[in-house]
Enzyme design. Structure first.
Site, PDB file in Angstrom:
ATOM      1  N   GLU A  64       0.834  -1.216   0.000  1.00  0.00           N
ATOM      2  CA  GLU A  64       0.000   0.000   0.000  1.00  0.00           C
ATOM      3  C   GLU A  64       0.867   1.263   0.000  1.00  0.00           C
ATOM      4  O   GLU A  64       0.487   2.280  -0.550  1.00  0.00           O
ATOM      5  CB  GLU A  64      -0.928  -0.034   1.222  1.00  0.00           C
ATOM      6  CG  GLU A  64      -1.849   1.163   1.382  1.00  0.00           C
ATOM      7  CD  GLU A  64      -2.917   1.280   0.290  1.00  0.00           C
ATOM      8  OE1 GLU A  64      -2.996   0.404  -0.597  1.00  0.00           O
ATOM      9  OE2 GLU A  64      -3.667   2.271   0.322  1.00  0.00           O
ATOM     10  N   THR A 102     -11.354   8.563 -13.091  1.00  0.00           N
ATOM     11  CA  THR A 102     -10.379   7.998 -12.157  1.00  0.00           C
ATOM     12  C   THR A 102     -10.761   6.590 -11.703  1.00  0.00           C
ATOM     13  O   THR A 102      -9.984   5.916 -11.034  1.00  0.00           O
ATOM     14  CB  THR A 102     -10.153   8.936 -10.954  1.00  0.00           C
ATOM     15  OG1 THR A 102      -8.980   8.521 -10.262  1.00  0.00           O
ATOM     16  CG2 THR A 102     -11.347   8.950 -10.023  1.00  0.00           C
TER      17      THR A 102
HETATM   18  C1  DMJ Z   1     -10.287   3.883  -7.139  1.00  0.00           C
HETATM   19  O1  DMJ Z   1     -11.542   3.949  -6.584  1.00  0.00           O
HETATM   20  C2  DMJ Z   1      -9.954   5.140  -7.909  1.00  0.00           C
HETATM   21  O2  DMJ Z   1      -8.887   4.891  -8.749  1.00  0.00           O
HETATM   22  C3  DMJ Z   1      -9.624   6.292  -7.011  1.00  0.00           C
HETATM   23  O3  DMJ Z   1      -9.229   7.425  -7.727  1.00  0.00           O
HETATM   24  C4  DMJ Z   1      -8.525   5.923  -6.072  1.00  0.00           C
HETATM   25  N1  DMJ Z   1      -8.655   4.647  -5.458  1.00  0.00           N
HETATM   26  C5  DMJ Z   1      -9.307   3.544  -6.076  1.00  0.00           C
HETATM   27  C6  DMJ Z   1      -8.407   2.405  -6.507  1.00  0.00           C
HETATM   28  O4  DMJ Z   1      -7.257   2.221  -5.829  1.00  0.00           O
END
Ligand code: DMJ
Length: 565
Positions: free
Chosen positions: A440, A551
């Site tokens: 992580e 994202t």
């Molecule tokens: C996802 O939900 C998206 O990429 C977000 O921007 C960040 N974290 C998670 C995946 O790790």
């Protein structure tokens, strides 16, 4: 993800409008123009409040004749499809058998993940693959089916037709938006709205559009703050002020753990791609206006060393504390700057400038090289560097690669190299673990390079960011190593994360007998498997000429036709 909550803050005046300097007004006009109705719609026929075509009404006092000739706004889907430069699933020409076999393996993994979710957890938010049941969690305010909505476009792109129809049927018959609970504005936006919008654009099926718009309306009250910057948590209940049963409906408040009632950069700065499309599809500029306001406030506020801290007050519009991170709490804000520009067909030069300036400041203050020669992006706490990179920050290799293509000739090579170096560092965090999956967070101090030093940072929860960067680097350079690195991830996922009933995260990447965390995250289907699949596709599958990925890896179309800056 199970985060503590603060009690609702005192209600602030609704519809409080932020101070609107000239540039803000211009930007809002541009956003409104982007979402302008077609010429045949008479002025004033759209309400300037929540709601899209279903709420179109005649302007007060308009002559009856005009009223009769007005047509409700309708997004021209056929015209949009004609504007695409490549077939959405590509042509799959000239590929080698090994690449095809690898792609098919990823497709099989997706089918396995979906089938198990469907069998044991359909209608819950995520699958618990060890106990073979569902998980609801507390991020989605009573909404269900996060995995269904997150998986839709991946199923479609992978041509898993039967599975796509199963997911669609669930959305049509069981996806209930009439819920009452506290939701993360950011998570609902990136997963649900992003997933629904992408699937509408890919398929033209109205149900996905209408659900996205309906849900988008429910998020609007979060923006009712003195600055227009939304708060992080919103109650999704029906906004009926007379109801004794849902007195908090439509109210929003800040996360209890966020400093002094602040809003989070990566949350309020990661809304506008989706919200621009909500305006595009509804003909209602309100979504674009709300989301653009945050960017304008951010553009205006003074930034320490040109950097954007992670916490900002939605009341004063000032930073609450000076902690800067390209990983968690900051990450996707930067991503959405460059993607805003790309999605506007390279017209939104303000977003591009904000991206360029931010990247310059990040390079100057945060990008470092380890003793062993690995480039990484440190975190910044009021001027003091923490030599740590989160797994989340590994998306930045891909982001810088995406931006590099469009940098001036003299900067392009530099950014390609920077993107490659960061992606290489993230790859190192994988290969230095026993499972070949990355932790992580990893650190560069006290003789450590690209490894977790704390027990609490050794887990892997099926995150996508590293393979996301492999995918962008592959498309940018076509260097075979990126496909090879992606294949190593596939093998590691199969070996350590695949269990009898799905895929699970693991608690420690540094042991080959890992303990599973019993969670198949919805983003594994939305992102990790999608990016792996695309890594083994030709470039015309979801071509970057036509699409930007939100994202959560949901593809949203580049606006080739409508934007008039
Ligand atoms: C996802 O939900 C998206 O990429 C977000 O921007 C960040 N974290 C998670 C995946 O790790």
């Amino acid at each position: 993800t199970d985060l503590p909550r603060s009690p609702p803050a005192a209600a602030e005046p609704r519809h409080a409008s932020p101070a609107a300097p000239r540039r803000l007004r211009e930007k809002l006009r541009t956003a409104a123009r982007m979402a302008a109705p077609p010429a045949h719609t008479a002025p004033g026929s759209r309400q300037q409040v929540q709601g899209g075509e279903r709420r179109a009404q005649p302007a007060t006092g308009a002559p009856p004749a005009a009223r009769e000739t007005r047509a409700p706004f309708r997004f021209d889907y056929e015209r949009f499809r004609r504007s695409l430069r490549h077939p959405v699933r590509g042509r799959q020409l000239g590929e080698d058998p090994e690449t095809r076999a690898r792609r098919m393996k990823v497709k099989e993994m997706m089918k396995f993940a979906w089938d198990n979710y469907k069998q044991y957890a359909l209608g819950k938010n995520e699958l618990r693959p060890l106990t073979k049941n569902g998980h609801i969690g507390n991020m989605f305010g009573g909404l269900r089916g996060a995995t269904v909505v997150d998986a839709l476009d991946t199923l479609y792109i992978m041509e898993l037709e039967e599975e796509f129809q199963e997911a669609k049927k669930w959305v049509e018959k069981s996806f209930d938006l009439n819920v009452n609970g506290e939701a993360s504005l950011f998570e609902v936006n990136i997963r649900y709205i992003g997933g629904l919008l992408a699937t509408y654009y890919l398929t033209g099926e109205e149900v996905f559009k209408s659900k996205a718009l309906e849900l988008g309306e429910k998020l609007l009250p979060a923006f009712n703050t003195p600055t227009g910057i939304p708060r992080g948590v919103i109650n999704l209940g029906r906004q009926d002020t007379r109801s004794l049963f849902s007195p908090c409906s439509g109210m929003s408040w800040s996360w209890g753990w966020a400093s002094a009632g602040s809003s989070i950069l990566a949350e309020f700065g990661t809304l506008h791609l989706e919200f621009l499309h909500l305006s595009e599809l509804s003909g209602n500029p309100v979504f674009a206006e709300k989301a653009s306001t945050s960017l304008l406030v951010l553009n205006r506020v003074e930034k320490p060393q040109g950097l954007y801290p992670n916490f900002l007050s939605p009341v004063t519009g000032n930073w609450v504390q000076h902690h800067v991170s390209i990983g968690g709490l900051g990450d996707s804000f930067y991503e959405y700057l460059i993607k805003s520009w790309l999605m506007s067909d390279k017209k939104d030069s303000e977003a591009k400038k904000m991206y360029d300036d931010a990247l310059e400041a990040i390079e100057k203050h945060l990008v470092k090289k380890s003793a062993g020669g690995l480039t990484y992006i440190a975190e910044w706490r009021g001027g003091i560097l923490e030599h740590k990179m989160g797994h989340l920050a590994c998306f930045s290799g891909g982001m810088i690669a995406l931006g590099a293509e469009h940098a001036g000739e003299e900067r392009k090579q530099h950014y390609v190299e920077l993107a490659a170096e960061i992606t290489n560092t993230c790859h190192e965090s994988y290969v230095r673990s026993d499972t070949k999956l990355g932790p992580e967070a990893f650190r560069f101090d006290a003789g450590t390079e690209a490894m977790a030093t704390r027990l609490s940072e050794r887990y892997y929860i099926l995150r996508p960011e590293v393979v996301e960067s492999y995918m962008y680097m592959w498309r940018l350079t076509h260097e075979p190593k990126y496909r090879q690195w992606g294949w190593e991830v596939v093998k590691a996922l199969e070996k350590y994360c695949r269990v009898e009933a799905g895929f699970s995260g693991i608690r420690d990447v540094y042991t080959t007998t890992p303990v599973h965390d019993n969670m198949q995250q919805s983003f594994f289907l939305a992102e990790t498997l999608k990016y792996l699949y695309l890594l083994f596709c030709e470039d015309d599958v979801l071509s970057l000429d036509d699409w930007v990925f939100n994202t959560e890896a949901h593809p949203l179309p580049v606006n080739h036709t409508n934007f008039k800056a």
